[in-house]
Design a protein around this motif. Sequence first.
Motif, mmCIF file in Angstrom:
data_model
loop_
_atom_site.group_PDB
_atom_site.id
_atom_site.type_symbol
_atom_site.label_atom_id
_atom_site.label_comp_id
_atom_site.label_asym_id
_atom_site.label_seq_id
_atom_site.Cartn_x
_atom_site.Cartn_y
_atom_site.Cartn_z
ATOM 1 N N PRO A 196 -0.467 0.406 -0.380
ATOM 2 C CA PRO A 196 -1.605 -0.424 -0.792
ATOM 3 C C PRO A 196 -1.308 -1.922 -0.811
ATOM 4 C CG PRO A 196 -1.508 1.533 -2.152
ATOM 5 C CD PRO A 196 -0.251 1.541 -1.328
ATOM 6 N N LYS A 197 -0.102 -2.294 -1.229
ATOM 7 C CA LYS A 197 0.251 -3.710 -1.281
ATOM 8 C C LYS A 197 0.293 -4.308 0.121
ATOM 9 C CE LYS A 197 3.751 -6.836 -3.200
ATOM 10 N NZ LYS A 197 5.092 -6.916 -3.834
ATOM 11 N N GLN A 198 0.889 -3.599 1.052
ATOM 12 C CA GLN A 198 0.968 -4.075 2.433
ATOM 13 C C GLN A 198 -0.412 -4.130 3.081
ATOM 14 O OE1 GLN A 198 3.523 -1.007 3.797
ATOM 15 N NE2 GLN A 198 5.372 -1.853 2.818
ATOM 16 N N LEU A 199 -1.245 -3.162 2.771
ATOM 17 C CA LEU A 199 -2.598 -3.125 3.320
ATOM 18 C C LEU A 199 -3.405 -4.328 2.811
ATOM 19 C CD1 LEU A 199 -4.112 -1.156 5.213
ATOM 20 C CD2 LEU A 199 -5.111 -0.111 3.186
ATOM 21 N N GLU A 200 -3.224 -4.668 1.544
ATOM 22 C CA GLU A 200 -3.909 -5.829 0.985
ATOM 23 C C GLU A 200 -3.373 -7.119 1.619
ATOM 24 O OE1 GLU A 200 -6.203 -8.411 -1.551
ATOM 25 O OE2 GLU A 200 -6.431 -6.463 -0.564
ATOM 26 N N GLY A 201 -2.081 -7.168 1.857
ATOM 27 C CA GLY A 201 -1.505 -8.338 2.517
ATOM 28 C C GLY A 201 -2.081 -8.529 3.914
ATOM 29 N N LEU A 202 -2.232 -7.436 4.649
ATOM 30 C CA LEU A 202 -2.825 -7.512 5.983
ATOM 31 C C LEU A 202 -4.277 -7.979 5.900
ATOM 32 C CD1 LEU A 202 -2.813 -7.071 9.027
ATOM 33 C CD2 LEU A 202 -3.214 -4.632 8.615
ATOM 34 N N ARG A 203 -5.006 -7.476 4.919
ATOM 35 C CA ARG A 203 -6.400 -7.906 4.764
ATOM 36 C C ARG A 203 -6.500 -9.415 4.575
ATOM 37 N NH1 ARG A 203 -9.897 -9.602 1.173
ATOM 38 N NH2 ARG A 203 -8.385 -9.540 -0.557
ATOM 39 N N LEU A 204 -5.613 -9.964 3.758
ATOM 40 C CA LEU A 204 -5.630 -11.404 3.513
ATOM 41 C C LEU A 204 -5.234 -12.192 4.765
ATOM 42 C CD1 LEU A 204 -4.047 -11.367 -0.043
ATOM 43 C CD2 LEU A 204 -6.337 -12.197 0.521
ATOM 44 N N LEU A 205 -4.300 -11.668 5.540
ATOM 45 C CA LEU A 205 -3.900 -12.335 6.777
ATOM 46 C C LEU A 205 -5.025 -12.354 7.805
ATOM 47 C CD1 LEU A 205 -0.335 -10.778 7.056
ATOM 48 C CD2 LEU A 205 -0.811 -13.224 6.778
ATOM 49 N N LEU A 206 -5.970 -11.430 7.667
ATOM 50 C CA LEU A 206 -7.099 -11.335 8.593
ATOM 51 C C LEU A 206 -8.359 -12.013 8.059
ATOM 52 C CD1 LEU A 206 -6.647 -7.575 9.526
ATOM 53 C CD2 LEU A 206 -6.173 -9.516 11.033
ATOM 54 N N SER A 207 -8.332 -12.446 6.800
ATOM 55 C CA SER A 207 -9.522 -13.018 6.168
ATOM 56 C C SER A 207 -9.653 -14.502 6.494
ATOM 57 C CB SER A 207 -9.459 -12.839 4.649
ATOM 58 O OG SER A 207 -9.464 -11.465 4.313
#
Length: 488
Positions: A230-241
């Motif tokens: 979940p932490k990595q998935l959230e990090g990816l979301r922010l990198l794409l936002s």
Amino acid sequence: MRSLWQVSRTPAIVMVVACCLAIFLSLNAQGPSSSDQAEQQNAKPSAVPAKPDEKPKSSYISVNEEDFKTVFARMSAAKPAIMKRQMALLNERYDLSDRPAATTMSRGKHIQDGVRVKLPSGMTWDKLADMTPEQIKAQDAFPAGFYPLPHPNQAEGGMVFPHFQIDEVKKQTGRDLTRFDLDFDFPDQFLPEFPAPIFLTTRPDLGDVSKGQLVTTDNFYELFNGMLNPKQLEGLRLLLSPFAQQQFNLTADRRSEHPSMGVACFDCHQNGSTNGATHLVGDIRPEESRHRIDTPTLRGVNIQRLFGSQRGLKTVEDFTEFEQRAAYFDGDPVIATKKGVNILERGSQVHDMAEFQELLDFPPAPKLNLFGKLDPAKASPEEMRGQAIFFGKGQCSTCHTPPYYTDNLMHNLRTERFFKPRMINGRFANMDGPIKTFPLRGIKDTPPYLHDDRLLTLDDSVEFFNLILGTKMTAQEKKDLVAFMRAL
């Protein structure tokens, strides 16, 4: 009732004041004294006002904005001439023809072959390599393609994206990264493959986890849910936002035709690699001295200890936070406040983004052994000879040490030894200063090269360093060295 003393003293006081005033006026009429003159001579000169037609230089960007329709009309009209000037410069410097090599990038795009930097009339690479830096400077023989490369519009700067990135982001998400004042300048054949594959250090068994897609906010969840925590998935979301940026924001001071939500980290670092998008560094003033930025791949940031081509940031967390707070707005916190800076929370958001970035692995290099050197059973004779040059005569391994081919340091190549400072399309070409040692693992996948993209091919890079380092390699040795780097 006043006393007699109070009444009698008033004329006397007035008389004394009048006398003092007369003496003061007399002294000033005679000019400054010798002590006054000495003080004036030793005083620092006041700032000289700018000429009426000269824009005063400042560390800050003006927060005053013109009417958007006026800016749009003026800059749209100026765009053809600006791009014509930039393309004339590129054609003067380089051979931009499409000459693919047999070697391909990880997903099959052919890299470009041969030296593309043009030499001065009557010059050869061997003749140039036999000259001293002083002779090259005196004869103005330094190849034009080795000079610092200006931004497509140096005076304006800002993020500029290749058309394929613009098209795919708009198709998937509806965001438009088109600038009304500028286009990207390099032809597609000199840029990384698109979309780039994604390899994870934690799941090497899966190969390319992007499945051939450009990862955006539109598809990241279905691609990575169940693969990342979940932490990595959230990090990816922010990198794409997307977040507000100097040229892409919701104010009238922007370079997109319509108000924009901004840009995302992965708009430049597509799929954790690079698409060749360019910008200007935010940490140099005045404008003509700012360096064009090569967007580096994020592959292998887990083994790096310096971030930013010259900033020497020590962690990927520092780099991530710096980009959002400063680089997005040309390093100006005043304009960032106006346009909508996104303050990331270090303990969760920044760490999450960094954790995903640190999973990005280099592409496979099947000819390398466990120590990052060639396996003789898999490498060609040409590649083996190139490896010997790399670790010997070429002096490449002095900075680029295996297995990842970086020393995690900065080095000053002192290119200014070879040329006299000059203005090039608004860019003041002078000293570069110390530059970080970029890893060479997977280098064939991420053209163009050097910190400002001035070298289009690996062949150009070999010629550049052969001259800068004075190694005097033969034509065959250069060819072998290129073959070795293509195998990394």
